[in-house]
Design an enzyme around this catalytic site. Structure first.
Site, PDB file in Angstrom:
ATOM      1  N   ARG A  66      49.346  42.644  46.305  1.00 56.87           N
ATOM      2  CA  ARG A  66      48.939  42.055  47.618  1.00 56.87           C
ATOM      3  C   ARG A  66      49.759  42.478  48.445  1.00 56.87           C
ATOM      4  O   ARG A  66      50.766  42.737  48.475  1.00 56.87           O
ATOM      5  CB  ARG A  66      48.725  40.417  47.510  1.00 56.87           C
ATOM      6  CG  ARG A  66      47.711  39.952  46.580  1.00 56.87           C
ATOM      7  CD  ARG A  66      47.647  38.377  46.347  1.00 56.87           C
ATOM      8  NE  ARG A  66      46.738  37.762  45.421  1.00 56.87           N
ATOM      9  CZ  ARG A  66      47.218  37.686  44.179  1.00 56.87           C
ATOM     10  NH1 ARG A  66      48.382  37.892  43.695  1.00 56.87           N
ATOM     11  NH2 ARG A  66      46.133  37.180  43.288  1.00 56.87           N
ATOM     12  N   ARG A  78      44.375  47.064  46.220  1.00 53.40           N
ATOM     13  CA  ARG A  78      44.558  46.085  44.816  1.00 53.40           C
ATOM     14  C   ARG A  78      43.332  45.999  44.023  1.00 53.40           C
ATOM     15  O   ARG A  78      43.253  46.417  42.794  1.00 53.40           O
ATOM     16  CB  ARG A  78      44.888  44.502  45.128  1.00 53.40           C
ATOM     17  CG  ARG A  78      45.032  43.575  44.246  1.00 53.40           C
ATOM     18  CD  ARG A  78      45.303  42.338  44.466  1.00 53.40           C
ATOM     19  NE  ARG A  78      45.409  41.096  43.883  1.00 53.40           N
ATOM     20  CZ  ARG A  78      46.205  41.075  42.758  1.00 53.40           C
ATOM     21  NH1 ARG A  78      47.165  41.535  42.261  1.00 53.40           N
ATOM     22  NH2 ARG A  78      45.693  39.829  41.984  1.00 53.40           N
ATOM     23  N   HIS A 126      45.774  37.217  37.144  1.00 55.17           N
ATOM     24  CA  HIS A 126      44.497  36.540  37.218  1.00 55.17           C
ATOM     25  C   HIS A 126      44.543  35.466  35.858  1.00 55.17           C
ATOM     26  O   HIS A 126      44.869  35.947  34.730  1.00 55.17           O
ATOM     27  CB  HIS A 126      43.151  37.387  37.189  1.00 55.17           C
ATOM     28  CG  HIS A 126      43.035  38.076  38.321  1.00 55.17           C
ATOM     29  ND1 HIS A 126      42.096  39.229  38.399  1.00 55.17           N
ATOM     30  CD2 HIS A 126      43.392  37.813  39.566  1.00 55.17           C
ATOM     31  CE1 HIS A 126      42.161  39.469  39.935  1.00 55.17           C
ATOM     32  NE2 HIS A 126      42.818  38.783  40.489  1.00 55.17           N
ATOM     33  N   TYR A 177      37.141  41.815  40.942  1.00 54.12           N
ATOM     34  CA  TYR A 177      37.613  43.026  41.482  1.00 54.12           C
ATOM     35  C   TYR A 177      37.228  44.377  41.085  1.00 54.12           C
ATOM     36  O   TYR A 177      37.445  45.443  41.597  1.00 54.12           O
ATOM     37  CB  TYR A 177      39.126  43.004  41.141  1.00 54.12           C
ATOM     38  CG  TYR A 177      39.837  42.141  41.896  1.00 54.12           C
ATOM     39  CD1 TYR A 177      39.640  40.982  42.258  1.00 54.12           C
ATOM     40  CD2 TYR A 177      41.226  42.132  42.240  1.00 54.12           C
ATOM     41  CE1 TYR A 177      40.179  40.096  42.997  1.00 54.12           C
ATOM     42  CE2 TYR A 177      42.117  41.701  43.414  1.00 54.12           C
ATOM     43  CZ  TYR A 177      41.438  40.270  43.445  1.00 54.12           C
ATOM     44  OH  TYR A 177      42.472  39.526  44.461  1.00 54.12           O
TER      45      TYR A 177
END
Length: 372
Positions: free
Chosen positions: A198, A310, A333, A342
């Site tokens: 991030r 990401r 996660h 994602y």
């Protein structure tokens, strides 16, 4: 034990003191009590303070204090947030959750606020629950962001990283300042993609966060990255995780930057991996600004944002056949459903997966046909 909990009315209210503005004083005392209750649970000030501000805004909207609030006030406020302020469902639900927590605190008999209100303002004037299933937004989907949000495809990602590299040569050729910063930013984006980071995680990296991975000695001192400022749960400190290097070219890029470029900034004692020419640390907003400048120059879709890098890391590793559980651990996660959100794989990947799925059936059909 009753009334002895952190945030209880009898511990917050001062008995025997006449209050000039009793309603305002009671409301302030409730908020102080809620603050104490949250602090006792280990929540941080940067979580508690915004919650208090939100409760005060709701009180202004409802034109009353908690002992006068009704479920209808929540209905009106939610409609205001949706129709007039156009806030995202996830944001509105977060606001509703804050108010639910506050009213649950006030109506919990162990804290004594309902009794205190009736003693002060008369029978029947006490806080009540205003957030119910029928007037709040339910969390029904794992992903509630913009449907336009997506990762880079491989061609777009390559174009973006190539353009970042080209800026170094352009600055040098133009004999302008900024070559070091351009080289730094080109490497920064490679690290974001190469380790699936991030913006904030990237900004707060230190040189010392890189280390060796015994399972991948070929990457030297950059085989493992200790991410110290991962996304935190509400009220909790940032979560740490270790991210193993999987892209050799990204390791080569950061190795070159740390060894040959970063020292030229002249701040050897600064711990930050990404230092500025004035000796500061590159901030997330600066990463965003540089990203937007490159995206616009390339004419890439506005739906691509820094977080798309990401997403691309997850999607591209999935396409390459990397184990899903490994990817989940890499990006931090807790559940596979978050990683699935994602994942946006390419048409080629889907077609290949389809052929693999159909192969047993087609092979079996072919055998039967040959026997006939």
């Amino acid at each position: 034990m009753r009334g002895g909990l952190a945030g209880a009315a009898r511990l917050v209210l001062v008995s025997g003191v006449a209050r000039l503005r009793p309603e305002e004083s009671m409301f302030d005392a409730m908020l102080r009590g809620w603050q104490a209750q949250q602090a006792a649970r280990g929540l941080r000030e940067d979580t508690i303070a915004p919650r208090e501000r939100l409760v005060r805004r709701f009180s202004e909207f409802a034109a009353g204090y908690p002992w006068d609030w009704l479920p209808g006030h929540m209905d009106d406020w939610s409609l205001h947030l949706t129709a007039e302020r156009h806030l995202a469902p996830s944001t509105i639900r977060s606001y509703q959750c804050t108010l639910r927590l506050f009213t649950e605190f006030l109506t919990d008999g162990r804290y004594g606020w309902a009794v205190a209100c009736e003693e002060e303002f008369g029978p029947g004037r006490h806080p009540a629950a205003i957030c119910h299933e029928w007037n709040t937004i339910a969390h029904l989907s794992d992903y509630e962001g913009s449907p336009e949000a997506r990762p880079f495809n491989r061609v777009e990602m390559q174009r973006f990283l190539d353009y970042a590299d080209e800026q170094v040569g352009r600055v040098v050729a133009a004999r302008r300042k900024g070559a070091l910063a351009a080289y730094r930013d080109a490497t920064l984006f490679k690290v974001m993609y190469g380790w699936g980071l991030r913006r904030t995680e990237t900004s707060k990296l230190d040189v010392a966060d890189f280390g060796r991975n015994p399972s991948a000695p070929e990457f030297g001192g950059f085989g493992m990255l200790n991410v110290r400022y991962g996304k935190a749960k509400k009220g909790q400190p940032p979560r740490r995780r270790n991210v193993a290097a999987v892209m050799g070219w990204a390791v080569e890029a950061v190795t070159d930057y740390v060894g040959n470029v970063r020292p030229r900034f002249g701040f050897a004692d600064h711990p930050a991996l990404w230092v500025t020419e004035r000796g500061g640390r590159v901030k997330p907003a600066e990463i965003n600004a540089r990203f937007v400048a490159y995206r616009e120059a390339l004419g890439l879709p506005g739906a691509l944002v820094p977080h798309s890098i990401r997403h691309s890391y997850v999607s591209h590793l999935t396409e390459d056949g990397v184990d899903r559980r490994f990817i989940q651990c890499q990006v931090g996660h807790e559940s596979d459903s978050s990683t699935a959100v994602y994942t946006h794989v390419s048409d080629d990947f889907m077609n290949t997966a389809l052929r693999r799925a159909l192969a047993p059936a087609l092979d079996g059909h072919g055998s039967e046909g040959g026997d006939r």
